[in-house]
Design a protein around this motif. Structure first.
Motif, PDB file in Angstrom:
ATOM      1  N   GLN A   1      35.087 -64.645  -5.832  1.00  0.00           N
ATOM      2  CA  GLN A   1      36.396 -64.055  -5.828  1.00  0.00           C
ATOM      3  C   GLN A   1      37.497 -64.126  -4.859  1.00  0.00           C
ATOM      4  N   ALA A   2      37.062 -64.255  -3.584  1.00  0.00           N
ATOM      5  CA  ALA A   2      38.023 -64.194  -2.552  1.00  0.00           C
ATOM      6  C   ALA A   2      38.967 -65.434  -2.330  1.00  0.00           C
ATOM      7  N   GLN A   3      40.088 -65.290  -2.127  1.00  0.00           N
ATOM      8  CA  GLN A   3      41.135 -66.408  -2.087  1.00  0.00           C
ATOM      9  C   GLN A   3      42.123 -66.602  -0.999  1.00  0.00           C
ATOM     10  N   LEU A   4      42.110 -65.713  -0.315  1.00  0.00           N
ATOM     11  CA  LEU A   4      42.979 -65.965   0.962  1.00  0.00           C
ATOM     12  C   LEU A   4      42.362 -66.594   1.821  1.00  0.00           C
ATOM     13  N   SER A   5      43.040 -67.518   2.644  1.00  0.00           N
ATOM     14  CA  SER A   5      42.465 -68.446   3.841  1.00  0.00           C
ATOM     15  C   SER A   5      41.587 -67.392   4.673  1.00  0.00           C
ATOM     16  N   TYR A   6      42.004 -66.258   5.049  1.00  0.00           N
ATOM     17  CA  TYR A   6      41.548 -65.640   6.269  1.00  0.00           C
ATOM     18  C   TYR A   6      40.317 -64.867   5.884  1.00  0.00           C
ATOM     19  N   GLU A   7      40.268 -64.620   4.537  1.00  0.00           N
ATOM     20  CA  GLU A   7      38.984 -64.029   3.702  1.00  0.00           C
ATOM     21  C   GLU A   7      38.112 -65.391   3.866  1.00  0.00           C
ATOM     22  N   ARG A   8      38.463 -66.098   3.629  1.00  0.00           N
ATOM     23  CA  ARG A   8      37.356 -67.628   3.400  1.00  0.00           C
ATOM     24  C   ARG A   8      36.759 -67.805   4.969  1.00  0.00           C
ATOM     25  N   GLU A   9      37.738 -67.845   5.823  1.00  0.00           N
ATOM     26  CA  GLU A   9      37.223 -68.241   7.218  1.00  0.00           C
ATOM     27  C   GLU A   9      36.531 -67.042   7.996  1.00  0.00           C
ATOM     28  N   HIS A  10      36.720 -65.870   7.668  1.00  0.00           N
ATOM     29  CA  HIS A  10      36.116 -64.546   8.222  1.00  0.00           C
ATOM     30  C   HIS A  10      34.858 -64.078   7.611  1.00  0.00           C
ATOM     31  N   VAL A  11      34.709 -64.262   6.363  1.00  0.00           N
ATOM     32  CA  VAL A  11      33.725 -64.152   5.506  1.00  0.00           C
ATOM     33  C   VAL A  11      33.686 -63.028   4.728  1.00  0.00           C
ATOM     34  N   THR A  12      33.859 -61.748   5.621  1.00  0.00           N
ATOM     35  CA  THR A  12      33.664 -60.231   5.186  1.00  0.00           C
ATOM     36  C   THR A  12      34.814 -59.560   4.593  1.00  0.00           C
ATOM     37  N   PRO A  13      35.991 -60.010   5.174  1.00  0.00           N
ATOM     38  CA  PRO A  13      37.197 -59.097   4.626  1.00  0.00           C
ATOM     39  C   PRO A  13      37.134 -58.714   3.210  1.00  0.00           C
ATOM     40  N   PHE A  14      36.890 -59.533   2.363  1.00  0.00           N
ATOM     41  CA  PHE A  14      37.006 -59.305   0.879  1.00  0.00           C
ATOM     42  C   PHE A  14      36.174 -58.374   0.522  1.00  0.00           C
ATOM     43  N   MET A  15      34.730 -58.356   0.945  1.00  0.00           N
ATOM     44  CA  MET A  15      33.680 -57.520   0.908  1.00  0.00           C
ATOM     45  C   MET A  15      33.985 -56.056   1.075  1.00  0.00           C
ATOM     46  N   LYS A  16      34.856 -55.841   2.261  1.00  0.00           N
ATOM     47  CA  LYS A  16      35.089 -54.598   2.890  1.00  0.00           C
ATOM     48  C   LYS A  16      36.005 -53.927   2.117  1.00  0.00           C
ATOM     49  N   LYS A  17      37.056 -54.680   1.238  1.00  0.00           N
ATOM     50  CA  LYS A  17      37.831 -54.020   0.658  1.00  0.00           C
ATOM     51  C   LYS A  17      37.674 -53.662  -0.848  1.00  0.00           C
ATOM     52  N   LYS A  18      36.305 -54.198  -1.289  1.00  0.00           N
ATOM     53  CA  LYS A  18      35.977 -53.993  -2.771  1.00  0.00           C
ATOM     54  C   LYS A  18      35.621 -52.488  -2.799  1.00  0.00           C
ATOM     55  N   LEU A  19      35.780 -51.962  -4.071  1.00  0.00           N
ATOM     56  CA  LEU A  19      36.067 -50.639  -4.169  1.00  0.00           C
ATOM     57  C   LEU A  19      34.705 -49.863  -4.403  1.00  0.00           C
ATOM     58  N   PHE A  20      33.997 -50.582  -5.455  1.00  0.00           N
ATOM     59  CA  PHE A  20      32.487 -50.199  -6.002  1.00  0.00           C
ATOM     60  C   PHE A  20      31.499 -50.634  -5.384  1.00  0.00           C
ATOM     61  N   ILE A  21      31.349 -50.727  -4.223  1.00  0.00           N
ATOM     62  CA  ILE A  21      30.179 -51.083  -3.436  1.00  0.00           C
ATOM     63  C   ILE A  21      29.477 -49.876  -2.367  1.00  0.00           C
ATOM     64  N   ASN A  22      28.392 -49.633  -2.399  1.00  0.00           N
ATOM     65  CA  ASN A  22      27.676 -48.758  -1.349  1.00  0.00           C
ATOM     66  C   ASN A  22      27.724 -49.310   0.062  1.00  0.00           C
ATOM     67  N   LYS A  23      28.859 -48.756   0.630  1.00  0.00           N
ATOM     68  CA  LYS A  23      29.049 -49.160   2.157  1.00  0.00           C
ATOM     69  C   LYS A  23      28.782 -48.183   3.147  1.00  0.00           C
ATOM     70  N   HIS A  24      28.167 -48.428   4.327  1.00  0.00           N
ATOM     71  CA  HIS A  24      27.932 -47.698   5.317  1.00  0.00           C
ATOM     72  C   HIS A  24      28.397 -48.141   6.497  1.00  0.00           C
ATOM     73  N   ASN A  25      28.700 -47.287   7.670  1.00  0.00           N
ATOM     74  CA  ASN A  25      28.951 -47.855   9.104  1.00  0.00           C
ATOM     75  C   ASN A  25      27.811 -47.162  10.092  1.00  0.00           C
ATOM     76  N   PHE A  26      27.306 -47.690  11.004  1.00  0.00           N
ATOM     77  CA  PHE A  26      26.332 -47.503  11.804  1.00  0.00           C
ATOM     78  C   PHE A  26      27.161 -47.027  13.208  1.00  0.00           C
ATOM     79  N   LYS A  27      27.053 -45.782  13.554  1.00  0.00           N
ATOM     80  CA  LYS A  27      27.805 -45.172  14.644  1.00  0.00           C
ATOM     81  C   LYS A  27      27.182 -44.906  15.750  1.00  0.00           C
ATOM     82  N   ASN A  28      27.665 -45.367  17.236  1.00  0.00           N
ATOM     83  CA  ASN A  28      27.219 -45.181  18.100  1.00  0.00           C
ATOM     84  C   ASN A  28      27.296 -43.610  18.633  1.00  0.00           C
TER      85      ASN A  28
END
Length: 257
Positions: free
Chosen positions: A162-189
């Motif tokens: 699904q990812a189309q933009l060149s920076y999304e292809r180069e940096h692997v995960t930007p498209f993942m992080k903007k997907k709405l319906f995923i179970n996403k978490h952040n590990f905080k220090n």
């Protein structure tokens, strides 16, 4: 900072470390020496201390500029996969077919002081929450150079389609992080250390890392590094003023096509 202790994960987790020799800011940095050891091997050996990772694979390109990097990996019996130079997302996708696993940890090869205990605690959070994508960068509270992402291989497959933009292809995960319906978490220090710079993008960064390793040794922890920096103001000055995520920001500005 420790999220969960327990038995070794009963799911397959591979670590993909992306590296290349053609860095714009510090060419050849992947094999630059840290305490006499090529950075790619130095980082690989630190990641290998993880109790949760099944396999560690260096992901570099099939361009001739990365031949020397691949050769060093082979000489040191480090697994290496070679793929597209600029479409790193495609490189990850194809590597996931050769080295299949349920989850993939994404690391960049310019983080030689990565702490395996942080990797394992982030994995524990990811598995405990049954997460689709987990990182310690949204927002960042760990030093630059301790960035870790883990995601389900199924999410990588969807992103590759699904990812189309060149920076999304180069940096692997930007498209993942903007997907709405995923179970996403952040590990905080427990303490915000995001202003501390331990990554290698410039010669000043490499000099700092060598100074740290010369004083603390190859197996130093993040905690020991922070204590050293807090007690030695001169070290902090070595790479002061360099912005975090320069490459991603530049790629985003140039690649909005």
């Amino acid at each position: 900072m420790i999220y969960l202790k327990g038995k070794k994960a009963m799911t397959s987790i591979n670590a993909f470390i992306q590296c290349r020799m053609s860095s714009r800011r510090l060419p050849g940095k992947s094999i630059a020496l840290i305490s006499g050891i090529p950075m790619v091997k130095f980082m690989h050996d630190r990641v290998r201390k993880s109790q949760r990772i099944n396999e560690i694979i260096i992901l570099t390109s099939n361009h001739s500029s990365d031949d020397a990097l691949a050769k060093i990996c082979e000489q040191n019996h480090i697994k290496v996969f070679r793929g597209n130079l600029t479409d790193v997302l495609d490189r990850f996708y194809n590597a996931s077919k050769v080295f299949p696993s349920e989850n993939i940890i994404r690391l960049t090869g310019d983080c030689p002081l990565i702490d395996h205990t942080i990797i394992d605690n982030l994995i524990n959070l990811h598995l405990h929450k049954k997460s689709t994508y987990t990182s310690n960068t949204e927002p960042p509270t760990f030093p630059d150079g301790m960035d870790i992402e883990i995601f389900k291989t199924s999410l990588l497959q969807d992103t590759h389609e699904q990812a189309q933009l060149s920076y999304e292809r180069e940096h692997v995960t930007p498209f993942m992080k903007k997907k709405l319906f995923i179970n996403k978490h952040n590990f905080k220090n427990t303490t915000d250390l995001s202003s501390v710079r331990l990554t290698v993008d410039h010669k000043e960064d490499l000099h700092l890392i060598n100074q740290i390793v010369n004083k603390l040794g190859d197996n130093t922890s993040m905690k020991e590094v922070i204590e050293l920096l807090n007690s030695n103001a001169n070290l902090k000055e070595i790479n002061k003023g360099i912005k975090r995520n320069e490459g991603l920001i530049t790629s985003y500005k140039k690649g909005l096509d």
